[in-house]
Design a protein around this motif. Sequence first.
Motif, PDB file in Angstrom:
ATOM      1  N   GLN A 177       8.656  -7.409   3.956  1.00 59.38           N
ATOM      2  CA  GLN A 177       9.056  -5.993   3.290  1.00 59.38           C
ATOM      3  C   GLN A 177       8.516  -6.240   1.874  1.00 59.38           C
ATOM      4  O   GLN A 177       7.888  -5.388   1.249  1.00 59.38           O
ATOM      5  CB  GLN A 177      10.440  -5.879   3.383  1.00 59.38           C
ATOM      6  N   SER A 178       8.850  -7.585   1.243  1.00 59.62           N
ATOM      7  CA  SER A 178       8.357  -7.808  -0.162  1.00 59.62           C
ATOM      8  C   SER A 178       6.886  -7.569  -0.058  1.00 59.62           C
ATOM      9  O   SER A 178       6.440  -6.958  -1.133  1.00 59.62           O
ATOM     10  CB  SER A 178       8.776  -8.952  -0.626  1.00 59.62           C
ATOM     11  N   ALA A 179       6.272  -8.246   0.768  1.00 55.27           N
ATOM     12  CA  ALA A 179       4.848  -8.146   0.625  1.00 55.27           C
ATOM     13  C   ALA A 179       4.274  -6.550   0.957  1.00 55.27           C
ATOM     14  O   ALA A 179       3.292  -6.323   0.075  1.00 55.27           O
ATOM     15  CB  ALA A 179       4.140  -9.042   2.044  1.00 55.27           C
ATOM     16  N   ARG A 180       4.683  -5.930   1.668  1.00 56.04           N
ATOM     17  CA  ARG A 180       4.439  -4.450   1.944  1.00 56.04           C
ATOM     18  C   ARG A 180       4.636  -3.647   0.241  1.00 56.04           C
ATOM     19  O   ARG A 180       3.805  -3.021   0.113  1.00 56.04           O
ATOM     20  CB  ARG A 180       5.241  -3.874   2.976  1.00 56.04           C
ATOM     21  N   GLU A 181       5.616  -3.979  -0.140  1.00 52.56           N
ATOM     22  CA  GLU A 181       6.058  -3.400  -1.497  1.00 52.56           C
ATOM     23  C   GLU A 181       5.181  -3.753  -2.620  1.00 52.56           C
ATOM     24  O   GLU A 181       4.465  -2.726  -3.170  1.00 52.56           O
ATOM     25  CB  GLU A 181       7.544  -3.531  -1.826  1.00 52.56           C
ATOM     26  N   LYS A 200      -1.468   1.721  -4.876  1.00 52.59           N
ATOM     27  CA  LYS A 200      -1.269   2.945  -5.847  1.00 52.59           C
ATOM     28  C   LYS A 200      -1.851   2.866  -6.996  1.00 52.59           C
ATOM     29  O   LYS A 200      -2.561   3.756  -7.563  1.00 52.59           O
ATOM     30  CB  LYS A 200       0.269   3.474  -5.660  1.00 52.59           C
ATOM     31  N   ALA A 201      -1.677   1.802  -7.514  1.00 50.19           N
ATOM     32  CA  ALA A 201      -2.204   1.484  -9.217  1.00 50.19           C
ATOM     33  C   ALA A 201      -3.593   1.468  -9.095  1.00 50.19           C
ATOM     34  O   ALA A 201      -4.060   1.852 -10.137  1.00 50.19           O
ATOM     35  CB  ALA A 201      -1.393   0.211  -9.594  1.00 50.19           C
ATOM     36  N   SER A 202      -4.311   1.045  -8.196  1.00 51.79           N
ATOM     37  CA  SER A 202      -5.671   0.658  -8.257  1.00 51.79           C
ATOM     38  C   SER A 202      -6.704   1.857  -7.937  1.00 51.79           C
ATOM     39  O   SER A 202      -7.768   1.910  -7.837  1.00 51.79           O
ATOM     40  CB  SER A 202      -6.224  -0.661  -7.482  1.00 51.79           C
ATOM     41  N   ARG A 203      -5.893   3.061  -7.118  1.00 51.09           N
ATOM     42  CA  ARG A 203      -6.810   4.064  -6.816  1.00 51.09           C
ATOM     43  C   ARG A 203      -6.381   5.427  -7.404  1.00 51.09           C
ATOM     44  O   ARG A 203      -5.162   5.784  -7.497  1.00 51.09           O
ATOM     45  CB  ARG A 203      -6.596   4.136  -5.070  1.00 51.09           C
TER      46      ARG A 203
END
Length: 169
Positions: free
Chosen positions: A146-150, A157-160
């Motif tokens: 779950q942490s990896a997914r987040e 989101k930040a890079s696109r």
Amino acid sequence: MPPFSDLVTRDVLVICCSYAYDGGMAGGAQGGTLKSPRHTKHPEVECLAVREVLNRVGDKWSVLVVELLGDGPLRFGELRRRIEGISQRMLTLSLRALERDGLVRRTVFPTVPPSVEYGLTPLGRTLLEPVCALASWASRHREEIQSARERFDTGAKASRPGGSRPSNR
């Protein structure tokens, strides 16, 4: 080193998966490569059979059903109550598929109304160890996943622009 049977099984899966995805031409169109159809003992039909079995036993509902039936036979309603989020239709389809594959047996008792119980067959019992190991692994690592997914979702989101992932076109 893993037991020989584990190595054989892993090699079969690697060969089958490679054959299925690249037509047996691992590394390009060179004839005679290790994974080419001429050098495998596992033709496309066998690879398809392996994939079909893996699809059945790797299905999330089947894994849960097999794990629950490992403790003993259960009635349909009890299975449905214990498997959060499964619909009646999906449980029915999963049980039928597992029964068809010889992993689950369906026993009808001559009562009014008839009662039906599902249990693992001897073949289904052989699936318990790997299924329980998978379920245990998932339980132990769910928070890390779950942490990896987040982290991934935040980074994506930040890079696109607009925060969306590019399409595969």
